[in-house]
Scaffold this motif. Structure first.
Motif, PDB file in Angstrom:
ATOM      1  N   ASN A 148       0.814  -1.221   0.000  1.00 28.01           N
ATOM      2  CA  ASN A 148       0.000   0.000   0.000  1.00 28.01           C
ATOM      3  C   ASN A 148       0.847   1.271   0.000  1.00 28.01           C
ATOM      4  N   ILE A 149       1.913   1.265  -0.774  1.00 26.95           N
ATOM      5  CA  ILE A 149       2.727   2.478  -0.881  1.00 26.95           C
ATOM      6  C   ILE A 149       3.117   2.743  -2.342  1.00 26.95           C
ATOM      7  N   GLU A 185       8.596   7.193   0.300  1.00 26.43           N
ATOM      8  CA  GLU A 185       7.553   6.167   0.239  1.00 26.43           C
ATOM      9  C   GLU A 185       6.277   6.838   0.701  1.00 26.43           C
ATOM     10  N   ALA A 206       2.363   6.586   1.628  1.00 25.69           N
ATOM     11  CA  ALA A 206       1.295   5.646   2.008  1.00 25.69           C
ATOM     12  C   ALA A 206       0.030   6.016   1.265  1.00 25.69           C
ATOM     13  N   VAL A 207      -0.517   5.056   0.511  1.00 18.54           N
ATOM     14  CA  VAL A 207      -1.737   5.299  -0.250  1.00 18.54           C
ATOM     15  C   VAL A 207      -2.787   4.252   0.135  1.00 18.54           C
ATOM     16  N   LEU A 221      11.620   5.419   7.396  1.00 16.93           N
ATOM     17  CA  LEU A 221      10.389   5.119   6.669  1.00 16.93           C
ATOM     18  C   LEU A 221       9.888   3.726   7.006  1.00 16.93           C
ATOM     19  N   ARG A 234       6.407   2.606   8.687  1.00 16.56           N
ATOM     20  CA  ARG A 234       5.485   1.663   8.067  1.00 16.56           C
ATOM     21  C   ARG A 234       5.088   0.569   9.050  1.00 16.56           C
ATOM     22  N   TYR A 238       1.391  -0.560  10.380  1.00 16.75           N
ATOM     23  CA  TYR A 238       0.808  -1.875  10.233  1.00 16.75           C
ATOM     24  C   TYR A 238       0.379  -2.458  11.562  1.00 16.75           C
ATOM     25  N   PHE A 289      -3.038   7.736  10.536  1.00 13.82           N
ATOM     26  CA  PHE A 289      -3.593   8.898   9.852  1.00 13.82           C
ATOM     27  C   PHE A 289      -4.822   9.454  10.550  1.00 13.82           C
ATOM     28  N   THR A 347      -8.112   1.775   5.704  1.00 12.09           N
ATOM     29  CA  THR A 347      -7.171   2.435   4.789  1.00 12.09           C
ATOM     30  C   THR A 347      -7.942   3.431   3.928  1.00 12.09           C
ATOM     31  N   LYS A 371      -9.184   6.435   6.172  1.00 15.44           N
ATOM     32  CA  LYS A 371      -8.258   7.519   6.540  1.00 15.44           C
ATOM     33  C   LYS A 371      -8.351   8.678   5.546  1.00 15.44           C
ATOM     34  N   PHE A 372      -8.849   8.383   4.326  1.00 13.32           N
ATOM     35  CA  PHE A 372      -9.011   9.452   3.341  1.00 13.32           C
ATOM     36  C   PHE A 372     -10.415  10.057   3.377  1.00 13.32           C
TER      37      PHE A 372
END
Lengths: 336, 393
Positions: A113-114, A128, A130-131, B5, B9, B13, B21, B71, B74-75
């Motif tokens: 997911n990046i 990187e 995050a998407v 980074l 990540r 996770y 986020f 996921t 978060k948007f």
């Protein structure tokens, strides 16, 4: 139509560009090299495992190939086609695009997911991002202002600002967005949704969907119409959309968002590319193991060429007979 | 830089419930609470020790679905929370369900047996909550016992049997020898098989019940050839849902014939060898999370949670009636790694979906084939179609 544009078209119709196609063969772990004009398969060159995305460097000296199962993007010398190095692409690279500055490569890492940004000069991952879940398509505006990424399970377009490599906005689109393409004037973004069978036109200034097209082909079940690859013609009027297992390429008028023609090509048509003179359109057809060649002026399929197992990505290079013809011609967008 | 980074990540996770986020840039302003209810069942005697007993079947799919929803969330500013409740073997599920209602849960994913689901469906109606059936394949639930607030995610026995029959028709294997067990589930599957045979013009030339109660491991070689003698047929169809004898039919029949049904070539909603249409990514994500392969109930649970997420996102509402309305509308479509959009049948609220036909280490075919024509969608050639349905909400 703009008369200058028409004159430009006339000029090109008298010139002949010979070109070479480089096609990744997902199941053969190889690259097919094809003469664009004659459609002749010239040779097959071994590359990494499960090659998919493919593109030339800005100066066309290198060819980048995403070897998905090797978790790397291979760097090939564009003339010898020998692997000269690797890029740190992150896991399972699939689709990637190079920023118009020629320096940044954006690649989606589907399992993580990046989106990874690779500095091509330093051959280093510099960011990187995050998407959403299962990032897939990448598109970059020709003016370099926006990079977009589509996430297949999140069903969104993520707007990445390349200045600081971060997400500035998100647009919700139809299920399973696969590919994206900016209009040549950078005003619109087109996104294909595989499962919904639709094409969305997004206004780049508002980031809102301004029009939507649902494909409909007589005699073909809706479920089989799965839009994937999308390519904008530089006349800023025509858009080509590959429809996957519907075995057709749709020719779309971007202003009215209507289909002007469906072109029957090989099975499970996926990615699209133009010849350098925009006279020919090439399609990779995954299931029938061939590519189709389309005459763009006449909108007719002229040839299909067997290239190997599961042709996926395609990159096109003009044959450099002299220095002037090695570059792609620049089109002037027509007025809208 | 890369290390930082990577750590970031990992943090993302591990703490998926409190995604990085939602707390920082994107404020979570709508909360969607989903409950997962498991009714534990007595473990049936195993034919072999090959398959581990899964204490977390179903719920792992729901956990992954919640992660995926978050996921997206978060948007969009939606935050999904999952509560899991186990009801012990033999205990009443209703009090647990009522507790969830009291706590205000509007979306309840149920991995329960058919009789329990009927009770919960009635309660879901009166309390205006949505119930998602992820494990019961009984056709009765999609017909006479259907319920207006119950959605069926897992394919019914009829859909599976129709998939098998379509493939057999394509192979021109039109004479079936049917062997069934004595369990209620075996009888249900047998009923579905007979219905499919009739629909697709297949003849059941022999039908036998497996009555032997000795250990099949010791006697298969001796018993099965005799048991399958006397009739010529194209395929042996077995209805042994619990797997008490079916595995031993293959290679032991009197005539050299393939075995299909609950063993041999099996119809499934999901299979570990399924790789097409992006399924590899799904398999990888699930394996990484749970350390095992996904089964039908896990997949259905993932779909249930994703269907809620998709409807909440598109309808931009967390109200059960809005979500239900959207799910049943033409605008709803769910991507389920099967190459086509998945939608709900309005007449019984069953999720339309292709069925995978699999052998232990390969997918043989994905049904229906588009050659099976239907005025609406070829997916409706599987299971009870609108004119056949006896469901009346």
């Amino acid at each position: 139509m703009n008369k200058y544009f028409f004159m430009l078209l006339m000029t090109f119709s008298t010139m002949i560009f010979a070109d070479t196609l480089y096609i990744t063969l997902e199941k053969d772990n190889a690259l097919a090299v094809v003469d664009g004009e004659t459609g002749q398969l010239l040779k097959t060159v071994p590359v990494g495992q499960r090659p998919r995305g493919i593109a030339f460097s800005k100066d066309q000296a290198y060819l980048y190939v995403a070897a998905s199962d090797d978790d790397t993007i291979q760097i090939l010398d564009a003339t010898t086609l020998q692997v000269s190095g690797n890029l740190p692409s992150g896991d399972d690279p699939e689709l990637f695009k190079i920023h118009p500055n020629g320096l940044w490569l954006y690649v989606s890492n589907e399992d993580d997911n990046i989106v990874t940004v690779v500095d091509l000069k330093e051959k280093k991952a510099i960011a990187e991002i995050a998407v959403g879940v299962e990032p897939e398509g990448i598109a970059i505006a020709q003016n370099g202002q926006w990079v977009v990424n589509t996430s297949e399970t999140t069903n969104m377009v993520h707007w990445i600002d390349p200045q600081n490599q971060s997400i500035k906005d998100n647009t919700l689109v139809d299920p399973r967005p696969r590919a994206a393409e900016f209009s040549v004037d950078n005003q619109w973004l087109f996104v294909t949704s595989e499962i919904a069978g639709s094409l969305s036109r997004i206004d780049v200034s508002t980031k809102q969907v301004s029009a939507k097209l649902n494909f409909n082909i007589a005699g073909v079940d809706d479920e089989l119409i799965q839009p994937v690859g999308v390519l904008a013609h530089p006349n800023n009027e025509m858009l080509f959309v590959a429809l996957g297992p519907a075995n057709r390429v749709a020719v779309v008028d971007i202003e009215t968002m209507t289909v002007t023609k469906y072109l029957l090509v090989g099975q499970r048509v996926w990615n699209l590319a133009f010849s350098p003179d925009f006279k020919r359109l090439y399609t990779t057809n995954g299931v029938s193991n061939d590519i189709s060649i389309i005459n763009v002026d006449k909108l007719k399929v002229t040839k299909s060429v067997r290239v190997g197992h599961y042709p996926w990505g395609i990159a096109v290079k003009a044959n450099s007979t002299d220095s002037s013809s090695s570059k792609s011609p620049t089109f002037v967008p027509a007025e809208r | 830089m890369k290390n930082t980074l990577l750590i970031l990540r990992l943090v993302c996770y591990s703490g998926w419930l409190m995604t990085c986020f939602s707390g920082s840039i994107y404020a979570a302003n709508m909360s969607v609470d989903i409950a997962f209810l498991t009714e534990k069942m007595p473990v049936s005697p195993a034919l072999s020790n090959l398959d581990p007993i899964l204490p977390d079947a179903g719920v792992q799919g729901a956990i992954l679905g919640t992660k995926d929803n978050n996921t997206t969330g978060k948007f969009t500013g939606h935050h999904y929370q999952l509560k899991h409740m186990d009801v012990a073997v033999g205990e009443d599920v209703v009090p647990a369900f009522e507790l969830l209602l009291k706590e205000g849960y509007q979306y309840i994913v149920a991995d329960v047996q058919t009789s329990t689901l009927k009770k919960l469906s009635a309660l879901a109606n009166t309390n205006n909550v949505l119930l998602f059936n992820v494990s019961s394949t009984d056709s009765e639930l999609r017909n006479a016992s259907c319920s207006m607030n119950t959605f069926h995610i897992i394919p019914s026995d009829d859909m599976k049997a129709d998939a098998l029959a379509q493939w057999m028709l394509k192979k021109r294997w039109k004479k079936w020898f049917l062997v069934k067990g004595r369990d209620q589930k075996d009888l249900n599957f047998t009923k579905a098989i007979k219905r499919s045979a009739k629909r697709f013009g297949i003849k059941i030339v022999a039908e036998k019940t497996w009555n032997f109660d000795h250990d099949a491991r010791r006697t298969a070689q001796a018993e099965i050839p005799v048991f399958t003698q006397g009739t010529d047929y194209d395929v042996l169809v077995v209805a042994d849902v619990k797997g008490l004898f079916g595995e031993y039919l293959t290679m032991n029949t009197w005539l050299p014939r393939p075995v299909v049904g609950t063993q041999g070539l099996v119809p499934r909603a999901w299979h570990r060898t399924h790789e097409r249409w992006g399924a590899v990514q799904m398999q990888n994500r699930f394996y990484k999370q749970s350390g095992r392969w996904m089964n039908d109930v896990d997949y259905s649970s993932w779909l249930a949670v994703r269907a809620i997420g998709e409807a909440v996102t598109r309808a931009n509402s967390v109200k059960a009636e809005d979500v239900k309305g959207f799910m049943l509308s033409d605008q709803f479509s769910l991507a389920g790694f099967k190459g086509v959009k998945l939608t709900f049948r309005q007449w019984n609220q069953q999720l339309r979906q292709p069925i995978l036909l699999a052998v232990p280490r390969a997918i043989v075919s994905v049904l229906p084939h588009k050659e099976f024509l239907h005025p609406r969608t070829y997916l409706d050639t599987l299971g009870y179609d609108e004119p056949e349905s006896t469901c009346d909400f």
